[in-house]
Design an enzyme around this catalytic site. Sequence first.
Site, PDB file in Angstrom:
ATOM      1  N   GLY A  21       0.791  -1.219   0.000  1.00  0.00           N
ATOM      2  CA  GLY A  21       0.000   0.000   0.000  1.00  0.00           C
ATOM      3  C   GLY A  21       0.823   1.269   0.000  1.00  0.00           C
ATOM      4  N   VAL A  23       1.145   5.279   1.832  1.00  0.00           N
ATOM      5  CA  VAL A  23       0.839   6.107   2.996  1.00  0.00           C
ATOM      6  C   VAL A  23       0.700   7.556   2.538  1.00  0.00           C
ATOM      7  CG1 VAL A  23       1.579   6.855   5.285  1.00  0.00           C
ATOM      8  CG2 VAL A  23       2.133   4.545   4.490  1.00  0.00           C
ATOM      9  N   LYS A  38      -2.721   4.963   5.864  1.00  0.00           N
ATOM     10  CA  LYS A  38      -2.096   3.832   5.173  1.00  0.00           C
ATOM     11  C   LYS A  38      -3.180   3.103   4.398  1.00  0.00           C
ATOM     12  CE  LYS A  38       0.798  -0.257   5.900  1.00  0.00           C
ATOM     13  NZ  LYS A  38       1.591  -1.045   6.884  1.00  0.00           N
ATOM     14  N   ASP A 133      10.012  -7.950  12.303  1.00  0.00           N
ATOM     15  CA  ASP A 133      10.689  -7.224  11.217  1.00  0.00           C
ATOM     16  C   ASP A 133      11.231  -5.898  11.752  1.00  0.00           C
ATOM     17  OD1 ASP A 133      11.707  -6.811   8.692  1.00  0.00           O
ATOM     18  OD2 ASP A 133       9.828  -6.065   7.846  1.00  0.00           O
TER      19      ASP A 133
END
Length: 278
Positions: A21, A23, A38, A133
């Site tokens: 996506g 932002v 987002k 992550d």
Amino acid sequence: MFQTLNNDFEILEEIGRGRFGIVYRCFCPLSGDFFACKTISKSLLQDSTDQDCLIKEPKMLHHLSNHPNITHVHKVYEDDNYLHLIMDLCSGEDLFDIISRKGHFSENEAAHIFTQLMAAIAHCHIMGVAHRDIKPDNVLFDSHNRVKLADFGSAEWFGVGDERVKMEGIVGTPYYVAPEVLMGREYNEKVDVWSAGVILYIMLSGVPPFYGDSAEEIFEAVVRGNLRFPSKCFRSVSSQAKDLLRKMICKDVSRRLSAEQVLRHPWVVNGGEMAEET
């Protein structure tokens, strides 16, 4: 009557882009505040794992976002094609940008950022969530220059108390991923501690602890886990900072510190201010 995203917010310019996506900066006329939106395109979700991320991320953030160092989700909108998350606006440089610009940090500067990051990670772990992550790109800063841990698309529940479960699956980013993840073993939340240790190593030295010319070579170096402190890069780094790094970037998971133990380490408690070493 259901109010759509466009009824509540004015969508402005793009400020970031990820795998699924985009932002945008957005404005809420009712409150007079700016936020980040987002927008995740459902058409880019290729399989059930990707679709799980679509559902999981807003739930994770809602579960965690009462912490000052974790991005807060204010509203969620969904239609047939998109999921829109209205979040804290962090439109400045992320930690990756700052490291790229500065090269390396003093111990005081590094400790100021690192302590906030570890507070966010410790909160996640207390709440039964592993981020999986942790990397400089996901360490953002708000308008008050406060750290905001972001992007929980790879995060996983591991539970609390007697309900704790091991995790599996290869996720993460070269340079920062823990060796037990790459080895295909079950692992626990301490994978985040390893990744945060790699970030601290880079902040203090300007170079990663494990490197190679390709992702495969980097992964091989990570799995070997041979941690060194080259004198050229670590000449002015204190022994207590190195001690902390050894205990975070530790291949033996049973000896690796937990996030809460990291926050109690003398180097962190003293904000990078060390007594004169003899």
